[in-house]
Structure formats: structure tokens, C-alpha cells
Design a protein around this motif. Structure first.
Motif, PDB file in Angstrom:
ATOM      1  N   GLN A  20      33.108  45.564  34.862  1.00  0.00           N
ATOM      2  CA  GLN A  20      32.390  45.012  36.013  1.00  0.00           C
ATOM      3  C   GLN A  20      33.085  45.554  37.263  1.00  0.00           C
ATOM      4  N   LEU A  21      32.806  46.824  37.539  1.00  0.00           N
ATOM      5  CA  LEU A  21      33.586  47.566  38.513  1.00  0.00           C
ATOM      6  C   LEU A  21      33.386  47.094  39.946  1.00  0.00           C
ATOM      7  N   ASP A  22      32.174  46.683  40.306  1.00  0.00           N
ATOM      8  CA  ASP A  22      31.966  46.181  41.661  1.00  0.00           C
ATOM      9  C   ASP A  22      32.801  44.935  41.907  1.00  0.00           C
ATOM     10  N   SER A  23      32.838  44.053  40.929  1.00  0.00           N
ATOM     11  CA  SER A  23      33.642  42.833  41.058  1.00  0.00           C
ATOM     12  C   SER A  23      35.130  43.171  41.084  1.00  0.00           C
ATOM     13  N   ALA A  24      35.542  44.110  40.243  1.00  0.00           N
ATOM     14  CA  ALA A  24      36.952  44.512  40.221  1.00  0.00           C
ATOM     15  C   ALA A  24      37.372  45.027  41.593  1.00  0.00           C
ATOM     16  N   LEU A  25      36.590  45.921  42.149  1.00  0.00           N
ATOM     17  CA  LEU A  25      36.911  46.490  43.451  1.00  0.00           C
ATOM     18  C   LEU A  25      36.973  45.403  44.515  1.00  0.00           C
ATOM     19  N   HIS A  26      36.038  44.475  44.469  1.00  0.00           N
ATOM     20  CA  HIS A  26      36.007  43.364  45.425  1.00  0.00           C
ATOM     21  C   HIS A  26      37.326  42.585  45.387  1.00  0.00           C
ATOM     22  N   TYR A  27      37.786  42.238  44.202  1.00  0.00           N
ATOM     23  CA  TYR A  27      39.011  41.448  44.083  1.00  0.00           C
ATOM     24  C   TYR A  27      40.264  42.257  44.414  1.00  0.00           C
ATOM     25  N   TYR A  28      40.280  43.542  44.080  1.00  0.00           N
ATOM     26  CA  TYR A  28      41.419  44.372  44.473  1.00  0.00           C
ATOM     27  C   TYR A  28      41.551  44.410  45.990  1.00  0.00           C
ATOM     28  N   LYS A  29      40.434  44.555  46.669  1.00  0.00           N
ATOM     29  CA  LYS A  29      40.483  44.639  48.130  1.00  0.00           C
ATOM     30  C   LYS A  29      40.869  43.299  48.754  1.00  0.00           C
ATOM     31  N   ILE A  30      40.428  42.199  48.167  1.00  0.00           N
ATOM     32  CA  ILE A  30      40.859  40.890  48.668  1.00  0.00           C
ATOM     33  C   ILE A  30      42.368  40.753  48.484  1.00  0.00           C
ATOM     34  N   GLY A  31      42.860  41.134  47.317  1.00  0.00           N
ATOM     35  CA  GLY A  31      44.299  41.062  47.064  1.00  0.00           C
ATOM     36  C   GLY A  31      45.093  41.854  48.081  1.00  0.00           C
ATOM     37  N   LEU A  32      44.621  43.045  48.395  1.00  0.00           N
ATOM     38  CA  LEU A  32      45.299  43.873  49.377  1.00  0.00           C
ATOM     39  C   LEU A  32      45.265  43.226  50.758  1.00  0.00           C
ATOM     40  N   SER A  33      44.126  42.620  51.098  1.00  0.00           N
ATOM     41  CA  SER A  33      44.020  41.981  52.416  1.00  0.00           C
ATOM     42  C   SER A  33      44.935  40.764  52.528  1.00  0.00           C
ATOM     43  N   LYS A  34      45.198  40.094  51.413  1.00  0.00           N
ATOM     44  CA  LYS A  34      46.086  38.925  51.420  1.00  0.00           C
ATOM     45  C   LYS A  34      47.546  39.323  51.635  1.00  0.00           C
ATOM     46  N   ASN A  35      47.893  40.519  51.168  1.00  0.00           N
ATOM     47  CA  ASN A  35      49.261  41.001  51.343  1.00  0.00           C
ATOM     48  C   ASN A  35      49.253  42.525  51.398  1.00  0.00           C
ATOM     49  N   PRO A  36      49.108  43.088  52.599  1.00  0.00           N
ATOM     50  CA  PRO A  36      49.061  44.546  52.739  1.00  0.00           C
ATOM     51  C   PRO A  36      50.362  45.256  52.373  1.00  0.00           C
ATOM     52  N   GLN A  37      51.409  44.504  52.062  1.00  0.00           N
ATOM     53  CA  GLN A  37      52.686  45.100  51.644  1.00  0.00           C
ATOM     54  C   GLN A  37      52.826  45.157  50.125  1.00  0.00           C
ATOM     55  N   ASN A  38      51.823  44.678  49.405  1.00  0.00           N
ATOM     56  CA  ASN A  38      51.883  44.587  47.951  1.00  0.00           C
ATOM     57  C   ASN A  38      51.545  45.944  47.318  1.00  0.00           C
ATOM     58  N   LEU A  39      52.568  46.642  46.849  1.00  0.00           N
ATOM     59  CA  LEU A  39      52.352  47.966  46.258  1.00  0.00           C
ATOM     60  C   LEU A  39      51.457  47.916  45.033  1.00  0.00           C
ATOM     61  N   ILE A  40      51.495  46.826  44.286  1.00  0.00           N
ATOM     62  CA  ILE A  40      50.660  46.709  43.090  1.00  0.00           C
ATOM     63  C   ILE A  40      49.178  46.821  43.449  1.00  0.00           C
ATOM     64  N   SER A  41      48.793  46.263  44.579  1.00  0.00           N
ATOM     65  CA  SER A  41      47.393  46.377  45.013  1.00  0.00           C
ATOM     66  C   SER A  41      47.014  47.831  45.265  1.00  0.00           C
ATOM     67  N   TYR A  42      47.925  48.585  45.858  1.00  0.00           N
ATOM     68  CA  TYR A  42      47.649  50.007  46.099  1.00  0.00           C
ATOM     69  C   TYR A  42      47.541  50.770  44.779  1.00  0.00           C
ATOM     70  N   TYR A  43      48.421  50.456  43.825  1.00  0.00           N
ATOM     71  CA  TYR A  43      48.346  51.107  42.519  1.00  0.00           C
ATOM     72  C   TYR A  43      47.028  50.776  41.820  1.00  0.00           C
ATOM     73  N   SER A  44      46.634  49.516  41.898  1.00  0.00           N
ATOM     74  CA  SER A  44      45.376  49.117  41.246  1.00  0.00           C
ATOM     75  C   SER A  44      44.189  49.849  41.850  1.00  0.00           C
ATOM     76  N   LEU A  45      44.163  49.949  43.166  1.00  0.00           N
ATOM     77  CA  LEU A  45      43.061  50.659  43.821  1.00  0.00           C
ATOM     78  C   LEU A  45      43.118  52.149  43.508  1.00  0.00           C
ATOM     79  N   CYS A  46      44.304  52.709  43.477  1.00  0.00           N
ATOM     80  CA  CYS A  46      44.462  54.111  43.093  1.00  0.00           C
ATOM     81  C   CYS A  46      43.908  54.341  41.695  1.00  0.00           C
ATOM     82  N   ASN A  47      44.321  53.517  40.746  1.00  0.00           N
ATOM     83  CA  ASN A  47      43.855  53.673  39.364  1.00  0.00           C
ATOM     84  C   ASN A  47      42.348  53.480  39.258  1.00  0.00           C
ATOM     85  N   PHE A  48      41.834  52.532  40.011  1.00  0.00           N
ATOM     86  CA  PHE A  48      40.386  52.287  40.021  1.00  0.00           C
ATOM     87  C   PHE A  48      39.638  53.563  40.424  1.00  0.00           C
ATOM     88  N   TYR A  49      40.093  54.190  41.511  1.00  0.00           N
ATOM     89  CA  TYR A  49      39.406  55.390  41.990  1.00  0.00           C
ATOM     90  C   TYR A  49      39.687  56.612  41.118  1.00  0.00           C
TER      91      TYR A  49
END
Length: 106
Positions: A20-49
């Protein structure tokens, strides 16, 4: 790591595992917005793309992560991978070597 950011990232991982890729992307971006210093969010978005064969976008997230921690070897290793799969071998080797240098320095 911020608990809310981590939880949103975990929800994104769940949706990604369910394809469910649209939902996954939505939650990854929310996670990043909650903590823009969280490297795990960047890795998740990188892997997604990367999975979507959108390596330029994946690299963009990795370069953003470098602004947070320029001594994190995993970022350079992931950049090497993205350059390798786009057949930019010289750049791939550069980033892989950078990852090695950082690991050897630690």
C-alpha cells in the motif's frame, strides 16, 4: 529518536510491506515532519524511492540526511548504491570509498 516519528515510520513500513505504497509514503512523510533530524525517516524514504526506481529522489533524501550527519557512513554507502544502480560507476566508487574512510576513522 522521537517516539512519534519512529511510530509513523513503523506504520509506513507496515503499509509498504502490504504494498500500500501511497499510505506508506504518507506515513513516512509525516514521520519526517515530526522530527526532521530523524535519519531513519530519510533512509525509509530513500528505500521507498529506490524500490520505485526513482533514484534521483532517493539521492535527494540522502543528501538531506548528510546535512544532519555528514559522518554517517551508511548515508554514503546508500549513495554509492544509488549511483551504482544508475550506472554512474565513478560516483558510486567515490561514495563507497567515503563510507570506508568514515568507518576506518571511527
Amino acid at each position: 529518536m522521537d517516539d512519534a516519528s519512529s511510530s509513523y515510520n513503523n506504520i509506513g513500513n507496515f503499509y509498504k510491506s502490504q504494498n500500500q505504497l501511497d499510505s506508506a509514503l504518507h506515513y513516512y512523510k509525516i514521520g519526517l515532519s515530526k522530527n526532521p533530524q530523524n535519519l531513519i525517516s530519510y533512509y525509509s524514504l530513500c528505500n521507498f524511492y529506490e524500490d520505485k526506481k526513482q533514484c534521483d529522489t532517493a539521492k535527494w533524501y540522502l543528501f538531506q540526511a548528510l546535512k544532519i550527519d555528514s559522518l554517517e557512513s551508511r548515508i554514503y554507502n546508500n549513495l554509492g548504491f544509488d549511483y551504482k544502480i544508475t550506472n554512474q560507476i565513478d560516483s558510486a566508487i567515490y561514495y563507497y570509498q567515503k563510507a570506508i574512510e568514515i568507518d576506518e576513522f571511527d
